[in-house]
Motif scaffolding. Structure first.
Motif, PDB file in Angstrom:
ATOM      1  N   SER A  29       0.822  -1.219   0.000  1.00  0.00           N
ATOM      2  CA  SER A  29       0.000   0.000   0.000  1.00  0.00           C
ATOM      3  C   SER A  29       0.858   1.273   0.000  1.00  0.00           C
ATOM      4  O   SER A  29       0.410   2.317  -0.475  1.00  0.00           O
ATOM      5  CB  SER A  29      -0.949   0.001   1.209  1.00  0.00           C
ATOM      6  OG  SER A  29      -0.212  -0.145   2.399  1.00  0.00           O
ATOM      7  N   TYR A  30       2.090   1.196   0.531  1.00  0.00           N
ATOM      8  CA  TYR A  30       2.966   2.370   0.486  1.00  0.00           C
ATOM      9  C   TYR A  30       3.379   2.690  -0.944  1.00  0.00           C
ATOM     10  O   TYR A  30       3.474   3.849  -1.339  1.00  0.00           O
ATOM     11  CB  TYR A  30       4.215   2.152   1.356  1.00  0.00           C
ATOM     12  CG  TYR A  30       3.903   2.204   2.833  1.00  0.00           C
ATOM     13  CD1 TYR A  30       3.781   3.420   3.482  1.00  0.00           C
ATOM     14  CD2 TYR A  30       3.708   1.035   3.552  1.00  0.00           C
ATOM     15  CE1 TYR A  30       3.475   3.476   4.839  1.00  0.00           C
ATOM     16  CE2 TYR A  30       3.400   1.076   4.912  1.00  0.00           C
ATOM     17  CZ  TYR A  30       3.275   2.291   5.542  1.00  0.00           C
ATOM     18  OH  TYR A  30       2.961   2.352   6.866  1.00  0.00           O
ATOM     19  N   LEU A  31       3.657   1.636  -1.726  1.00  0.00           N
ATOM     20  CA  LEU A  31       4.041   1.875  -3.116  1.00  0.00           C
ATOM     21  C   LEU A  31       2.841   2.351  -3.929  1.00  0.00           C
ATOM     22  O   LEU A  31       2.968   3.246  -4.771  1.00  0.00           O
ATOM     23  CB  LEU A  31       4.643   0.609  -3.726  1.00  0.00           C
ATOM     24  CG  LEU A  31       5.904   0.068  -3.025  1.00  0.00           C
ATOM     25  CD1 LEU A  31       6.508  -1.083  -3.817  1.00  0.00           C
ATOM     26  CD2 LEU A  31       6.934   1.179  -2.826  1.00  0.00           C
ATOM     27  N   GLU A  32       1.674   1.760  -3.650  1.00  0.00           N
ATOM     28  CA  GLU A  32       0.460   2.220  -4.363  1.00  0.00           C
ATOM     29  C   GLU A  32       0.234   3.706  -4.122  1.00  0.00           C
ATOM     30  O   GLU A  32      -0.035   4.467  -5.067  1.00  0.00           O
ATOM     31  CB  GLU A  32      -0.776   1.446  -3.873  1.00  0.00           C
ATOM     32  CG  GLU A  32      -0.918   0.062  -4.475  1.00  0.00           C
ATOM     33  CD  GLU A  32      -1.815  -0.841  -3.624  1.00  0.00           C
ATOM     34  OE1 GLU A  32      -2.725  -0.317  -2.936  1.00  0.00           O
ATOM     35  OE2 GLU A  32      -1.583  -2.071  -3.641  1.00  0.00           O
ATOM     36  N   ALA A  33       0.356   4.127  -2.849  1.00  0.00           N
ATOM     37  CA  ALA A  33       0.112   5.537  -2.531  1.00  0.00           C
ATOM     38  C   ALA A  33       1.170   6.431  -3.185  1.00  0.00           C
ATOM     39  O   ALA A  33       0.852   7.501  -3.732  1.00  0.00           O
ATOM     40  CB  ALA A  33       0.113   5.751  -1.013  1.00  0.00           C
ATOM     41  N   GLY A  34       2.416   5.995  -3.149  1.00  0.00           N
ATOM     42  CA  GLY A  34       3.500   6.791  -3.733  1.00  0.00           C
ATOM     43  C   GLY A  34       3.379   6.896  -5.243  1.00  0.00           C
ATOM     44  O   GLY A  34       3.640   7.956  -5.834  1.00  0.00           O
ATOM     45  N   ARG A  41       8.829   7.378  -9.529  1.00  0.00           N
ATOM     46  CA  ARG A  41       8.978   7.201 -10.973  1.00  0.00           C
ATOM     47  C   ARG A  41       9.793   5.964 -11.332  1.00  0.00           C
ATOM     48  O   ARG A  41       9.490   5.258 -12.286  1.00  0.00           O
ATOM     49  CB  ARG A  41       9.631   8.451 -11.580  1.00  0.00           C
ATOM     50  CG  ARG A  41       8.690   9.643 -11.578  1.00  0.00           C
ATOM     51  CD  ARG A  41       8.845  10.444 -12.857  1.00  0.00           C
ATOM     52  NE  ARG A  41      10.198  10.990 -12.932  1.00  0.00           N
ATOM     53  CZ  ARG A  41      10.525  12.206 -12.490  1.00  0.00           C
ATOM     54  NH1 ARG A  41       9.591  12.990 -11.980  1.00  0.00           N
ATOM     55  NH2 ARG A  41      11.749  12.653 -12.575  1.00  0.00           N
ATOM     56  N   THR A  42      10.843   5.678 -10.541  1.00  0.00           N
ATOM     57  CA  THR A  42      11.692   4.524 -10.838  1.00  0.00           C
ATOM     58  C   THR A  42      10.931   3.226 -10.602  1.00  0.00           C
ATOM     59  O   THR A  42      10.885   2.340 -11.465  1.00  0.00           O
ATOM     60  CB  THR A  42      12.951   4.563  -9.938  1.00  0.00           C
ATOM     61  OG1 THR A  42      13.504   5.866 -10.008  1.00  0.00           O
ATOM     62  CG2 THR A  42      13.966   3.528 -10.377  1.00  0.00           C
ATOM     63  N   ILE A  43      10.328   3.117  -9.421  1.00  0.00           N
ATOM     64  CA  ILE A  43       9.601   1.897  -9.069  1.00  0.00           C
ATOM     65  C   ILE A  43       8.422   1.699 -10.021  1.00  0.00           C
ATOM     66  O   ILE A  43       8.195   0.595 -10.514  1.00  0.00           O
ATOM     67  CB  ILE A  43       9.146   1.949  -7.593  1.00  0.00           C
ATOM     68  CG1 ILE A  43      10.385   1.831  -6.682  1.00  0.00           C
ATOM     69  CG2 ILE A  43       8.128   0.869  -7.282  1.00  0.00           C
ATOM     70  CD1 ILE A  43      10.112   2.073  -5.203  1.00  0.00           C
ATOM     71  N   PRO A 377       6.002  -6.312  -1.730  1.00  0.00           N
ATOM     72  CA  PRO A 377       6.438  -6.067  -3.115  1.00  0.00           C
ATOM     73  C   PRO A 377       7.589  -6.994  -3.489  1.00  0.00           C
ATOM     74  O   PRO A 377       8.358  -7.434  -2.630  1.00  0.00           O
ATOM     75  CB  PRO A 377       6.934  -4.612  -3.084  1.00  0.00           C
ATOM     76  CG  PRO A 377       6.459  -4.029  -1.799  1.00  0.00           C
ATOM     77  CD  PRO A 377       6.273  -5.162  -0.853  1.00  0.00           C
ATOM     78  N   PHE A 378       7.705  -7.256  -4.773  1.00  0.00           N
ATOM     79  CA  PHE A 378       8.815  -8.067  -5.297  1.00  0.00           C
ATOM     80  C   PHE A 378       9.189  -7.422  -6.625  1.00  0.00           C
ATOM     81  O   PHE A 378       8.494  -7.571  -7.622  1.00  0.00           O
ATOM     82  CB  PHE A 378       8.355  -9.520  -5.478  1.00  0.00           C
ATOM     83  CG  PHE A 378       9.457 -10.493  -5.807  1.00  0.00           C
ATOM     84  CD1 PHE A 378      10.067 -11.240  -4.805  1.00  0.00           C
ATOM     85  CD2 PHE A 378       9.888 -10.686  -7.122  1.00  0.00           C
ATOM     86  CE1 PHE A 378      11.077 -12.150  -5.098  1.00  0.00           C
ATOM     87  CE2 PHE A 378      10.901 -11.586  -7.420  1.00  0.00           C
ATOM     88  CZ  PHE A 378      11.493 -12.329  -6.407  1.00  0.00           C
ATOM     89  N   LEU A 379      10.268  -6.629  -6.594  1.00  0.00           N
ATOM     90  CA  LEU A 379      10.592  -5.755  -7.728  1.00  0.00           C
ATOM     91  C   LEU A 379      11.984  -6.045  -8.246  1.00  0.00           C
ATOM     92  O   LEU A 379      12.896  -6.342  -7.472  1.00  0.00           O
ATOM     93  CB  LEU A 379      10.565  -4.285  -7.287  1.00  0.00           C
ATOM     94  CG  LEU A 379       9.412  -3.811  -6.399  1.00  0.00           C
ATOM     95  CD1 LEU A 379       9.651  -2.363  -5.976  1.00  0.00           C
ATOM     96  CD2 LEU A 379       8.081  -3.936  -7.129  1.00  0.00           C
ATOM     97  N   LEU A 380      12.127  -5.923  -9.562  1.00  0.00           N
ATOM     98  CA  LEU A 380      13.454  -6.055 -10.147  1.00  0.00           C
ATOM     99  C   LEU A 380      13.651  -4.939 -11.164  1.00  0.00           C
ATOM    100  O   LEU A 380      12.750  -4.621 -11.948  1.00  0.00           O
ATOM    101  CB  LEU A 380      13.584  -7.436 -10.802  1.00  0.00           C
ATOM    102  CG  LEU A 380      15.015  -7.950 -10.997  1.00  0.00           C
ATOM    103  CD1 LEU A 380      15.713  -8.177  -9.663  1.00  0.00           C
ATOM    104  CD2 LEU A 380      15.011  -9.253 -11.796  1.00  0.00           C
ATOM    105  N   SER A 381      14.862  -4.382 -11.166  1.00  0.00           N
ATOM    106  CA  SER A 381      15.151  -3.244 -12.038  1.00  0.00           C
ATOM    107  C   SER A 381      15.259  -3.633 -13.507  1.00  0.00           C
ATOM    108  O   SER A 381      15.204  -2.769 -14.383  1.00  0.00           O
ATOM    109  CB  SER A 381      16.480  -2.606 -11.613  1.00  0.00           C
ATOM    110  OG  SER A 381      17.513  -3.583 -11.650  1.00  0.00           O
TER     111      SER A 381
END
Ligand SMILES: [Zn+2]
Length: 411
Positions: A29-34, A41-43, A377-381
């Motif tokens: 939810s923190y990433l959704e809000a951001g 922008r990066t994420i 979250p599970f993120l890769l650049s």
């Protein structure tokens, strides 16, 4: 070059600096809000240019078990760390589970370092640093103790000069940002090929996703991820657990003090309830989470206790020792008679007397520990190669992140 084998996985050695960030308490939810506020922008860009997914954290959804899972690629049943705090079944003593002697698996960091890969781990808190730094030499320090690093113990000195500011306050957002800035400097100076950067959940315990403090913290995180990518790194980001509001509408903490409740019903001394979230760094949540262990005493039958607990409002699940070990992938020999989780809005405590709620003044109780905080979250650049695009279609775990960063990132 031979890959590194650990707990049933083979890890390629890094061919470019590879960074895993454990964003402590970073509920999706923190990433959704951001992202909704246009601050990440990066994420947000990982959805097109990398990988943006979700994974399940290990149970209990606490910091130490999950950090150790991430660096071993395995659940607590394999590595042995099933809480921050525990009751030793043999001696009856209540112990911190931060002693490296309790670890039953080597870490990927140790094996990489022993294989000659330049390895660095930076944590917010020093307790975790000592556990993650076990069994290898390389750069390993905490922002909490950044003013006291020595070459002999931490593989580095002069950290404050390296980062360009004094070590941050223990209770500040900067405790985490300092970790990230140190990681950036280490990559800039070519001092690490594989990095682990583990943050603190101070901000998330105190602030809901749409509050200014949370938005600006995650924006700062996003900027640092961008800096690492700019330096040529592969960056994987996951979390040790999510975070939920555990307060009543009037703002007071929503807590069941389970030892008090059960001893009232079954007689004084019938149970001991252990809160494995307990650590010396709990001012901001009063050692209240949503996962506790119940030890039956004086011949009280666990099944009777379980029946009583299931009748309480706010309880998510009550499992006996065997079921908890099986369903949550926990070490059976270290498990209690019963494992109890609270629901998304309910924290569990031991006795009123054992919890100091003074640090909670000024904000609602936000915490974690149960199944409601498992999604992270599970993120890769970088985009995934074909094999890992397939893998990503099944259930991901936060402790798959090094596998994906080292083996799954397309060239
Ligand atoms: Zn945490």
């Amino acid at each position: 070059m031979e890959p590194i084998a650990l707990n049933g996985r083979l890890y390629r050695r890094p061919t470019r600096p590879t960074v895993v960030i454990c964003a402590d308490g970073c509920d999706p939810s923190y990433l959704e809000a951001g992202i909704a506020a246009g601050l990440l922008r990066t994420i947000a860009g990982f959805r097109e240019r990398g990988f943006f997914g979700f994974a399940d954290a290990a149970m209990p959804t606490f910091t130490n078990p999950n950090n150790v899972s991430i660096v071993t690629g395995a659940p607590p049943s394999v590595h042995g760390i099933s809480g921050n705090f525990a009751l030793d079944r043999e001696t009856g003593a209540e112990i911190m589970m931060t002693d490296p002697a309790m670890l039953r698996s080597p870490t990927l960091l140790a094996l990489m370092s022993q294989a000659g890969v330049a390895t660095a781990a930076v944590t917010a808190k020093d307790k975790l640093r000592r556990m993650l730094g076990h069994g290898w030499s390389g750069v390993c320090f905490s922002s909490e103790m950044a003013d006291g690093c020595t070459l002999a113990e931490h593989g580095i000195e002069g950290v404050e000069a390296l980062v360009g500011r004094p070590k941050p306050d223990m209770y500040s957002a900067d405790l985490s940002l300092f970790v990230l800035d140190a990681g950036i400097r280490l990559v800039e100076q070519d001092r690490a090929e594989i990095l682990y950067l583990s943050l603190s959940d101070y901000v998330q315990h105190g602030h809901a996703p749409d509050e200014a403090e949370a938005l600006s913290f995650h924006c700062a995180l996003d900027e640092r991820i961008a800096a690492l990518i700019g330096l040529g790194c592969v960056v994987g980001v996951t979390a040790d657990h999510g975070m939920n509001d555990k307060a009543l509408p009037d703002g007071s903490p929503h807590v069941i003090f389970l030892e008090d409740v059960l001893n009232r019903e079954f007689g004084a001394g019938a149970v001991r309830v252990i809160c494995p979230i307990t650590d010396p760094f709990v001012r901001h949540h009063g050692a209240l989470g949503s996962f506790v262990r119940v030890y039956a005493r004086n011949g009280t039958a666990p099944a009777e206790l379980a029946r009583a607990i299931r009748g309480l409002p706010g309880i998510d699940q009550v499992l006996d020792r065997g079921a908890a070990a099986a369903e949550y992938e926990l070490p059976y020999d270290r498990e209690a008679d019963l494992v109890v989780t609270g629901d998304g809005n309910t924290a569990l405590g031991s006795t009123v007397a054992e919890h100091d709620l003074a640090g909670l003044t000024g904000h609602r109780l936000r915490s974690h520990g149960g199944r409601s905080e498992q999604r992270v979250p599970f993120l890769l650049s970088h985009p995934l190669n074909a094999a890992y695009r397939d893998k990503a279609k099944s259930r991901l775990r936060n402790f798959d992140i090094y596998d994906f960063a080292l083996n799954g990132a397309a060239a």
